[in-house]
Design an enzyme around this catalytic site. Structure first.
Site, PDB file in Angstrom:
ATOM      1  N   LYS A 199      32.608  42.706  47.757  1.00 13.43           N
ATOM      2  CA  LYS A 199      33.191  43.093  46.466  1.00 13.43           C
ATOM      3  C   LYS A 199      32.282  42.678  45.311  1.00 13.43           C
ATOM      4  O   LYS A 199      31.706  41.597  45.339  1.00 13.43           O
ATOM      5  CB  LYS A 199      34.550  42.384  46.323  1.00 13.43           C
ATOM      6  CG  LYS A 199      35.393  42.878  45.180  1.00 13.43           C
ATOM      7  CD  LYS A 199      36.675  42.053  45.044  1.00 13.43           C
ATOM      8  CE  LYS A 199      36.447  40.755  44.308  1.00 13.43           C
ATOM      9  NZ  LYS A 199      37.643  40.155  43.709  1.00 13.43           N
ATOM     10  N   LYS A 246      37.472  32.592  49.703  1.00 11.89           N
ATOM     11  CA  LYS A 246      36.931  31.697  48.672  1.00 11.89           C
ATOM     12  C   LYS A 246      36.719  30.291  49.220  1.00 11.89           C
ATOM     13  O   LYS A 246      35.782  29.605  48.827  1.00 11.89           O
ATOM     14  CB  LYS A 246      37.849  31.667  47.451  1.00 11.89           C
ATOM     15  CG  LYS A 246      37.764  32.950  46.649  1.00 11.89           C
ATOM     16  CD  LYS A 246      38.276  32.815  45.238  1.00 11.89           C
ATOM     17  CE  LYS A 246      37.968  34.087  44.452  1.00 11.89           C
ATOM     18  NZ  LYS A 246      38.511  34.117  43.127  1.00 11.89           N
ATOM     19  N   LYS A 290      32.516  38.499  39.577  1.00 11.78           N
ATOM     20  CA  LYS A 290      31.859  37.799  38.465  1.00 11.78           C
ATOM     21  C   LYS A 290      31.243  36.487  38.917  1.00 11.78           C
ATOM     22  O   LYS A 290      30.336  35.985  38.273  1.00 11.78           O
ATOM     23  CB  LYS A 290      32.788  37.601  37.272  1.00 11.78           C
ATOM     24  CG  LYS A 290      34.182  37.129  37.541  1.00 11.78           C
ATOM     25  CD  LYS A 290      34.924  36.938  36.232  1.00 11.78           C
ATOM     26  CE  LYS A 290      36.160  37.782  36.088  1.00 11.78           C
ATOM     27  NZ  LYS A 290      37.239  37.497  37.049  1.00 11.78           N
TER      28      LYS A 290
HETATM   29  N1  AQP Z   1      35.060  44.654  42.478  1.00 11.31           N
HETATM   30  C1  AQP Z   1      36.249  45.010  41.995  1.00 11.31           C
HETATM   31  N2  AQP Z   1      36.683  46.286  42.121  1.00 11.31           N
HETATM   32  C2  AQP Z   1      37.898  46.661  41.618  1.00 11.31           C
HETATM   33  N3  AQP Z   1      38.732  45.812  40.985  1.00 11.31           N
HETATM   34  C3  AQP Z   1      38.329  44.538  40.841  1.00 11.31           C
HETATM   35  N4  AQP Z   1      38.903  43.463  40.276  1.00 11.31           N
HETATM   36  C4  AQP Z   1      38.079  42.391  40.383  1.00 11.31           C
HETATM   37  N5  AQP Z   1      36.958  42.739  41.021  1.00 11.31           N
HETATM   38  C5  AQP Z   1      37.088  44.067  41.330  1.00 11.31           C
HETATM   39  C6  AQP Z   1      40.204  43.492  39.643  1.00 11.31           C
HETATM   40  O1  AQP Z   1      40.091  42.850  38.386  1.00 11.31           O
HETATM   41  C7  AQP Z   1      41.325  42.178  38.118  1.00 11.31           C
HETATM   42  C8  AQP Z   1      41.058  40.787  37.704  1.00 11.31           C
HETATM   43  O2  AQP Z   1      40.487  40.071  38.753  1.00 11.31           O
HETATM   44  P1  AQP Z   1      40.337  38.514  38.568  1.00 11.31           P
HETATM   45  O3  AQP Z   1      39.282  38.217  37.603  1.00 11.31           O
HETATM   46  O4  AQP Z   1      41.627  37.900  38.233  1.00 11.31           O
HETATM   47  O5  AQP Z   1      40.006  37.969  39.974  1.00 11.31           O
HETATM   48  P2  AQP Z   1      39.099  38.490  41.114  1.00 11.31           P
HETATM   49  O6  AQP Z   1      39.725  39.682  41.753  1.00 11.31           O
HETATM   50  O7  AQP Z   1      38.841  37.321  41.998  1.00 11.31           O
HETATM   51  O8  AQP Z   1      37.778  38.955  40.350  1.00 11.31           O
HETATM   52  P3  AQP Z   1      36.344  38.436  40.539  1.00 11.31           P
HETATM   53  O9  AQP Z   1      35.457  39.187  39.589  1.00 11.31           O
HETATM   54  O10 AQP Z   1      35.959  38.476  41.975  1.00 11.31           O
HETATM   55  O11 AQP Z   1      36.469  36.955  40.017  1.00 11.31           O
HETATM   56  P4  AQP Z   1      35.978  35.634  40.693  1.00 11.31           P
HETATM   57  O12 AQP Z   1      34.536  35.881  41.051  1.00 11.31           O
HETATM   58  O13 AQP Z   1      36.141  34.548  39.645  1.00 11.31           O
HETATM   59  O14 AQP Z   1      36.852  35.407  41.880  1.00 11.31           O
HETATM   60  C9  AQP Z   1      42.190  42.285  39.367  1.00 11.31           C
HETATM   61  O15 AQP Z   1      43.113  43.325  39.185  1.00 11.31           O
HETATM   62  C10 AQP Z   1      41.210  42.654  40.428  1.00 11.31           C
HETATM   63  O16 AQP Z   1      41.798  43.407  41.465  1.00 11.31           O
END
Ligand code: AQP
Length: 351
Positions: free
Chosen positions: A210, A127, A213
């Site tokens: 990955k 990040k 969002k």
């Molecule tokens: N692509 C993914 N595949 C499987 N699991 C996922 N998770 C997120 N993306 C995937 C799981 O969702 C939960 C919450 O994640 P989060 O929102 O706290 O943070 P993150 O993992 O950083 O998700 P994002 O979508 O990538 O958010 P941003 O873009 O804001 O950083 C976790 O259990 C995660 O494993």
């Protein structure tokens, strides 16, 4: 066809089984959040386990969030949880900032965690990229607040996607160091629960990245707010190679985009990827993608419709989150008070 087998949770010796997990309201929920986390959350609730689920708004602000959008995204994520099957009378559902024990314990854990541990976190490196001098201190300390989220409830099991495995190892290290430093058996050493065919859903534009969002490209992800037409179009346009699907699962090796679509199909259908390959061996993407689009629409449309209905009454969502916060606080506050006592803080305010 049968559902993939769920591993029963291993019971920790001295701590009753309790699940905690959270999702950042840093954007709209994606198919990755749904398959990697939310679907599992519902399963654990439905197995009758005590479940505490949190919209981690304090984690979301480790990257700047527009205040109006953050409030909207938090309500929308809450609506997503409920629409996907979280019952706020059976699970505790709340947003993190309403329970101050998270921030208080997070600070204490900042004093337990070591700089070297934090520096090894791959999510921070990803990040921060080349800009690590300019990102927030909160982004660096993210895993220690995450440990506080979990341990404030003495949770024993944490359902997450694959990407959170390293953060959970750090949570275990923090619990062990706290217990050792203060010579107590106070915090459980949590077990990650990483299950299902889609523990790491990949971007629809790049099978090596990955699905996220915060990806600048909306085409890279399926949002839980996407309508049927948008879901179909995104799947039909998803990047793939030119070959048909193989007749054995090993044939997906080195084909990240094909593997991703097969895994998504499997997770949505409740099958294993091998079962999907058995059904679609030799199929061209011209056949497989429409089948996947139909399946995705059938599974996601009811959730989107219910989310839209719930979002018409934001005051009711706020009420649910507030009631959840009261229940969460009743669990976390006594844990935190014991921590203050263990570490030697005077607690003498008249009540
Ligand atoms: N692509 C993914 N595949 C499987 N699991 C996922 N998770 C997120 N993306 C995937 C799981 O969702 C939960 C919450 O994640 P989060 O929102 O706290 O943070 P993150 O993992 O950083 O998700 P994002 O979508 O990538 O958010 P941003 O873009 O804001 O950083 C976790 O259990 C995660 O494993």
């Amino acid at each position: 066809m049968s559902e993939p087998v769920q591993t029963p949770l291993t019971k920790t010796a001295t701590f009753p089984t309790r699940i905690f997990s959270g999702i950042q309201p840093s954007g709209g929920l994606t198919l990755g959040n749904y398959l990697g986390a939310l679907k599992r959350f519902v399963e654990k609730q439905d197995e009758g386990i005590e479940t505490v689920y949190c919209l981690v708004d304090m984690h979301a602000i480790t990257v700047f969030q527009d205040p109006v959008k953050l409030r909207h995204q938090t309500r929308e994520a809450a609506a997503g949880f409920i629409a996907a099957g979280i019952d706020p009378t059976r699970s505790i559902l709340f947003n993190q900032s309403q329970v101050t024990a998270h921030a208080e314990l997070g600070w204490i854990f900042n004093c337990i965690a070591r700089m070297g541990w934090m520096s090894r976190m791959t999510q921070f490196k990803d990040k921060a990229g080349k800009n690590s001098e300019n990102v927030s201190l909160g982004l660096f300390a993210y895993p220690s607040l995450m440990a506080a989220d979990i341990l404030a409830y003495k949770a024993t099991h944490v359902p997450v996607g694959e990407d959170q495995k390293q953060h959970l190892e750090l949570c275990r290290d923090i619990a062990i160091k706290f217990n050792n430093d203060y010579k107590v058996d106070f915090f459980p050493v949590v077990e990650p629960v990483i299950e299902g065919a889609a523990t790491r859903v990949m971007s629809l534009r790049d099978g090596t990245a990955k699905m996220s969002k915060s990806d600048p490209s909306d085409q890279s992800r399926i949002n839980l707010t996407d309508d049927a037409d948008t879901i179909s179009k995104k799947i039909r346009k998803a990047k793939t190679d030119m070959d048909p699907l193989p007749d054995h699962i090993d044939g997906l090796k080195d084909r990240p985009e094909a593997k991703n679509l097969v895994n998504i199909y499997a997770a949505l259908a409740g099958h294993t990827p091998a079962q999907v390959i058995a059904d679609y061996a030799g199929a061209q993407f011209g056949t497989f993608k429409p089948a996947l689009a139909d399946l995705a629409v059938a599974k996601l449309e009811p959730i989107t419709t219910e989310m839209n209905r719930l979002m018409k009454d934001p005051a009711e969502i706020d009420r649910i989150l507030g009631a959840g916060a009261v229940r969460a606080d009743a669990l976390a506050r006594p844990v935190l008070e014991q921590v203050y006592d263990i570490i030697g803080m005077i607690r003498s305010r008249p009540v």
